[in-house]
Design a protein around this motif. Structure first.
Motif, PDB file in Angstrom:
ATOM      1  N   ASN A 204       4.091   0.323 -12.849  1.00 31.20           N
ATOM      2  CA  ASN A 204       3.622   0.586 -14.208  1.00 31.20           C
ATOM      3  C   ASN A 204       4.071  -0.513 -15.164  1.00 31.20           C
ATOM      4  O   ASN A 204       3.330  -0.902 -16.080  1.00 31.20           O
ATOM      5  CB  ASN A 204       4.153   1.940 -14.680  1.00 31.20           C
ATOM      6  CG  ASN A 204       3.174   3.063 -14.401  1.00 31.20           C
ATOM      7  OD1 ASN A 204       2.206   2.875 -13.654  1.00 31.20           O
ATOM      8  ND2 ASN A 204       3.391   4.218 -14.974  1.00 31.20           N
ATOM      9  N   GLU A 205       5.281  -1.013 -14.965  1.00 30.85           N
ATOM     10  CA  GLU A 205       5.744  -2.131 -15.797  1.00 30.85           C
ATOM     11  C   GLU A 205       4.892  -3.373 -15.559  1.00 30.85           C
ATOM     12  O   GLU A 205       4.620  -4.128 -16.503  1.00 30.85           O
ATOM     13  CB  GLU A 205       7.216  -2.418 -15.486  1.00 30.85           C
ATOM     14  CG  GLU A 205       8.168  -1.311 -15.944  1.00 30.85           C
ATOM     15  CD  GLU A 205       9.592  -1.575 -15.525  1.00 30.85           C
ATOM     16  OE1 GLU A 205       9.830  -2.624 -14.867  1.00 30.85           O
ATOM     17  OE2 GLU A 205      10.479  -0.748 -15.833  1.00 30.85           O
ATOM     18  N   ARG A 206       4.472  -3.585 -14.316  1.00 30.28           N
ATOM     19  CA  ARG A 206       3.575  -4.718 -14.046  1.00 30.28           C
ATOM     20  C   ARG A 206       2.267  -4.565 -14.801  1.00 30.28           C
ATOM     21  O   ARG A 206       1.740  -5.536 -15.364  1.00 30.28           O
ATOM     22  CB  ARG A 206       3.300  -4.802 -12.543  1.00 30.28           C
ATOM     23  CG  ARG A 206       4.492  -5.234 -11.701  1.00 30.28           C
ATOM     24  CD  ARG A 206       4.140  -5.217 -10.236  1.00 30.28           C
ATOM     25  NE  ARG A 206       2.984  -6.052  -9.974  1.00 30.28           N
ATOM     26  CZ  ARG A 206       2.210  -5.945  -8.903  1.00 30.28           C
ATOM     27  NH1 ARG A 206       2.456  -5.002  -8.012  1.00 30.28           N
ATOM     28  NH2 ARG A 206       1.185  -6.752  -8.729  1.00 30.28           N
ATOM     29  N   ILE A 207       1.736  -3.351 -14.830  1.00 33.80           N
ATOM     30  CA  ILE A 207       0.489  -3.112 -15.559  1.00 33.80           C
ATOM     31  C   ILE A 207       0.698  -3.347 -17.050  1.00 33.80           C
ATOM     32  O   ILE A 207      -0.150  -3.933 -17.732  1.00 33.80           O
ATOM     33  CB  ILE A 207      -0.008  -1.684 -15.287  1.00 33.80           C
ATOM     34  CG1 ILE A 207      -0.362  -1.517 -13.810  1.00 33.80           C
ATOM     35  CG2 ILE A 207      -1.216  -1.367 -16.152  1.00 33.80           C
ATOM     36  CD1 ILE A 207      -0.772  -0.108 -13.426  1.00 33.80           C
ATOM     37  N   VAL A 208       1.852  -2.885 -17.562  1.00 34.48           N
ATOM     38  CA  VAL A 208       2.142  -3.104 -18.987  1.00 34.48           C
ATOM     39  C   VAL A 208       2.217  -4.596 -19.290  1.00 34.48           C
ATOM     40  O   VAL A 208       1.692  -5.079 -20.308  1.00 34.48           O
ATOM     41  CB  VAL A 208       3.457  -2.384 -19.365  1.00 34.48           C
ATOM     42  CG1 VAL A 208       3.898  -2.774 -20.765  1.00 34.48           C
ATOM     43  CG2 VAL A 208       3.277  -0.876 -19.286  1.00 34.48           C
ATOM     44  N   ASP A 209       2.871  -5.360 -18.414  1.00 36.33           N
ATOM     45  CA  ASP A 209       2.962  -6.810 -18.619  1.00 36.33           C
ATOM     46  C   ASP A 209       1.575  -7.455 -18.567  1.00 36.33           C
ATOM     47  O   ASP A 209       1.268  -8.348 -19.376  1.00 36.33           O
ATOM     48  CB  ASP A 209       3.859  -7.431 -17.545  1.00 36.33           C
ATOM     49  CG  ASP A 209       5.311  -6.994 -17.695  1.00 36.33           C
ATOM     50  OD1 ASP A 209       5.681  -6.552 -18.798  1.00 36.33           O
ATOM     51  OD2 ASP A 209       6.063  -7.081 -16.702  1.00 36.33           O
ATOM     52  N   ALA A 210       0.740  -7.012 -17.624  1.00 34.40           N
ATOM     53  CA  ALA A 210      -0.609  -7.570 -17.521  1.00 34.40           C
ATOM     54  C   ALA A 210      -1.421  -7.249 -18.770  1.00 34.40           C
ATOM     55  O   ALA A 210      -2.151  -8.106 -19.298  1.00 34.40           O
ATOM     56  CB  ALA A 210      -1.310  -7.030 -16.271  1.00 34.40           C
ATOM     57  N   LEU A 211      -1.308  -6.009 -19.269  1.00 32.75           N
ATOM     58  CA  LEU A 211      -2.028  -5.637 -20.494  1.00 32.75           C
ATOM     59  C   LEU A 211      -1.543  -6.453 -21.688  1.00 32.75           C
ATOM     60  O   LEU A 211      -2.346  -6.893 -22.520  1.00 32.75           O
ATOM     61  CB  LEU A 211      -1.842  -4.138 -20.766  1.00 32.75           C
ATOM     62  CG  LEU A 211      -2.680  -3.182 -19.918  1.00 32.75           C
ATOM     63  CD1 LEU A 211      -2.240  -1.740 -20.151  1.00 32.75           C
ATOM     64  CD2 LEU A 211      -4.162  -3.342 -20.252  1.00 32.75           C
TER      65      LEU A 211
ATOM     66  N   SER B 174     -12.965  -5.202 -20.343  1.00 41.23           N
ATOM     67  CA  SER B 174     -13.160  -4.286 -19.208  1.00 41.23           C
ATOM     68  C   SER B 174     -11.902  -4.210 -18.353  1.00 41.23           C
ATOM     69  O   SER B 174     -11.511  -3.128 -17.890  1.00 41.23           O
ATOM     70  CB  SER B 174     -14.353  -4.740 -18.363  1.00 41.23           C
ATOM     71  OG  SER B 174     -15.542  -4.736 -19.121  1.00 41.23           O
ATOM     72  N   ALA B 175     -11.278  -5.367 -18.140  1.00 41.11           N
ATOM     73  CA  ALA B 175     -10.035  -5.378 -17.364  1.00 41.11           C
ATOM     74  C   ALA B 175      -8.947  -4.572 -18.066  1.00 41.11           C
ATOM     75  O   ALA B 175      -8.193  -3.820 -17.421  1.00 41.11           O
ATOM     76  CB  ALA B 175      -9.572  -6.812 -17.145  1.00 41.11           C
ATOM     77  N   MET B 176      -8.849  -4.701 -19.387  1.00 42.46           N
ATOM     78  CA  MET B 176      -7.850  -3.931 -20.128  1.00 42.46           C
ATOM     79  C   MET B 176      -8.118  -2.433 -20.023  1.00 42.46           C
ATOM     80  O   MET B 176      -7.188  -1.638 -19.829  1.00 42.46           O
ATOM     81  CB  MET B 176      -7.835  -4.378 -21.589  1.00 42.46           C
ATOM     82  CG  MET B 176      -7.315  -5.796 -21.802  1.00 42.46           C
ATOM     83  SD  MET B 176      -7.485  -6.365 -23.515  1.00 42.46           S
ATOM     84  CE  MET B 176      -6.431  -5.203 -24.365  1.00 42.46           C
ATOM     85  N   ASN B 177      -9.391  -2.025 -20.137  1.00 37.65           N
ATOM     86  CA  ASN B 177      -9.721  -0.603 -20.014  1.00 37.65           C
ATOM     87  C   ASN B 177      -9.386  -0.079 -18.621  1.00 37.65           C
ATOM     88  O   ASN B 177      -8.845   1.032 -18.470  1.00 37.65           O
ATOM     89  CB  ASN B 177     -11.199  -0.382 -20.313  1.00 37.65           C
ATOM     90  CG  ASN B 177     -11.548  -0.665 -21.768  1.00 37.65           C
ATOM     91  OD1 ASN B 177     -10.703  -0.504 -22.651  1.00 37.65           O
ATOM     92  ND2 ASN B 177     -12.768  -1.076 -22.024  1.00 37.65           N
ATOM     93  N   LEU B 178      -9.697  -0.884 -17.602  1.00 39.85           N
ATOM     94  CA  LEU B 178      -9.389  -0.473 -16.238  1.00 39.85           C
ATOM     95  C   LEU B 178      -7.891  -0.333 -16.028  1.00 39.85           C
ATOM     96  O   LEU B 178      -7.411   0.652 -15.441  1.00 39.85           O
ATOM     97  CB  LEU B 178      -9.976  -1.485 -15.251  1.00 39.85           C
ATOM     98  CG  LEU B 178      -9.680  -1.237 -13.764  1.00 39.85           C
ATOM     99  CD1 LEU B 178     -10.259   0.101 -13.323  1.00 39.85           C
ATOM    100  CD2 LEU B 178     -10.243  -2.369 -12.913  1.00 39.85           C
ATOM    101  N   LEU B 179      -7.132  -1.304 -16.514  1.00 40.49           N
ATOM    102  CA  LEU B 179      -5.680  -1.238 -16.357  1.00 40.49           C
ATOM    103  C   LEU B 179      -5.085  -0.058 -17.128  1.00 40.49           C
ATOM    104  O   LEU B 179      -4.120   0.555 -16.674  1.00 40.49           O
ATOM    105  CB  LEU B 179      -5.043  -2.550 -16.816  1.00 40.49           C
ATOM    106  CG  LEU B 179      -5.320  -3.777 -15.936  1.00 40.49           C
ATOM    107  CD1 LEU B 179      -4.692  -5.023 -16.541  1.00 40.49           C
ATOM    108  CD2 LEU B 179      -4.801  -3.564 -14.527  1.00 40.49           C
ATOM    109  N   CYS B 180      -5.664   0.265 -18.285  1.00 41.73           N
ATOM    110  CA  CYS B 180      -5.194   1.439 -19.044  1.00 41.73           C
ATOM    111  C   CYS B 180      -5.417   2.723 -18.257  1.00 41.73           C
ATOM    112  O   CYS B 180      -4.545   3.606 -18.210  1.00 41.73           O
ATOM    113  CB  CYS B 180      -5.891   1.505 -20.401  1.00 41.73           C
ATOM    114  SG  CYS B 180      -5.330   0.281 -21.602  1.00 41.73           S
TER     115      CYS B 180
END
Length: 386
Positions: A106-113, A157-163
């Motif tokens: 989840n932290e990786r996703i937060v960093d990517a966002l 779209s990538a941000m929505n998917l990661l969210c």
């Protein structure tokens, strides 16, 4: 009644009859009966005492046997509870480990966002704003603008998917923590049962502080079967295993999605960069061509400046040549400015691409450290009762 009669009535007393006389034979018979009766009562008493002794020994043997059976059942119960407790502890460790792993993802996703929002999308918007400053005919919907807007769509779209993936991760974390809550409750109950049953096993009939219950309420308030209690523990263990499998599948999905998102972003960034390169080449070519026309106009003006005498006048040819040079100079300046803006945008995009690749390399290294090095190393952690 006269006084004479009254005195007579008071002086007369009843006399009992004389006792009956028994014969000597009756006396001997009575003695023999009494002796026989005493012997019979003594024999009966001896029989009762012997029967009481036998019954006492029998009851004592049954009581001791029942106690040994209860002690054996208590030992079996303590062993079963200890085994189930060990299984719950092992499952809880795996659940907690999966919570830590999923939190890292989840932290990786937060960093990517954060990178997509604060860097990639910001640079994309700046490039679009820079290109809005183009002048004249060059302010057109070219391939660069189309690819930049497409890049905006890809990033969003990538941000929505990661969210959405992060929401799934948070929900999975909630379910894992709920599992640890129920396991902790079960472990607490088992600790209490081990204390109660262990204490019950340690006492005997000669122990101090024994008590008798004289109430009317039954001393067996249990209304849950052994099968139901075992099923509850097995359900907690199975629930932990299911949630661990779900979390591992989700982590694999997160890896796949992050890789796919970054590949899409990298591919789109390459398309934008290639569009910029083509546009820059086209602009340079147009600029060179305009500079050729500028040289031609300058040459013509120089040759016409050599006209003799009165023929050196400001005719229409002269005016058109001067006007052509002025327009060519303005167009060249415009193209030069557009070229500088395109090169600046290209530099931003190249910087973005480098940052994305660096971020991917960083995350790949972190993934290798966490999933390959650390997790492989932690498989050697086998805690058990030595």
């Amino acid at each position: 009644m006269s006084s004479t009669l009254k005195l007579y009535a008071e002086s007369v007393l009843p006399v009992p009859p004389p006792p009956s006389r028994y014969t000597l034979n009756e006396w001997y018979l009575n003695n023999r009966v009494r002796n026989r009766t005493c012997l019979d009562q003594q024999q009966l008493a001896d029989k009762i005492l012997a029967e009481c002794e036998r019954e006492r020994e029998h009851i004592t043997e049954i009581t001791l046997m029942n106690k040994r059976e209860v002690d054996h059942k208590l030992e079996e119960k303590i062993g079963d509870i200890s085994f189930n407790k060990g299984e719950l502890i092992r499952q809880r460790k795996e659940v907690c480990l999966e919570i830590d792993n999923l939190s890292i993802y989840n932290e990786r996703i937060v960093d990517a966002l954060a990178f997509l929002k604060n860097q990639a999308l910001l640079i994309n918007k700046k490039c679009i704003l820079f290109r809005e400053e183009r002048l004249g005919i060059d302010l057109c919907h070219d391939d660069v603008e189309r690819e930049l807007h497409k890049e905006t769509e890809v990033i969003e779209s990538a941000m929505n998917l990661l969210c959405r993936i992060m929401e799934q991760g948070n929900e999975q974390l909630r379910r894992l923590r709920s599992t640890t809550y129920f396991i902790d409750r079960d472990l607490e109950d088992k600790d209490n049962v081990l204390q109660v049953d262990g204490g019950s096993l340690s006492i005997n009939q000669n122990s101090m502080n024994l008590s008798m219950y004289h109430g009317f309420t039954p001393l067996d308030p249990a209304n849950i079967t052994v099968e139901e209690a075992d099923a509850f523990t097995k359900q907690n263990i199975a629930r932990g295993a299911n949630e661990i499998n779900s979390a591992r599948c989700l982590r694999s999905y997160v890896n796949t999605m992050i890789s796919q998102v970054m590949d899409d972003l990298r591919g789109q960034a390459n398309l934008v960069n290639e569009s910029f390169r083509r546009r820059i080449d086209e602009t340079k070519e147009a600029k060179v061509k305009l500079e050729g026309f500028m040289a031609l106009a300058h040459t013509r003006l120089g040759r016409r400046a050599q006209r003799p005498g009165i023929e050196l006048c400001r005719d229409l040819v002269e005016l058109n040549l001067v006007n052509e040079v002025r327009e060519l100079r303005d167009n060249c300046a415009t193209l030069q400015q557009l070229l500088a803006e395109a090169q600046a945008s290209l530099r931003y995009l190249l910087k973005t691409q480098i940052q994305i690749e660096e971020d991917i390399n960083v995350k790949t290294n972190s993934l290798k450290i966490d999933e390959v090095d650390c997790m492989t190393l932690r498989q050697g952690l086998d805690y058990h009762n030595y």
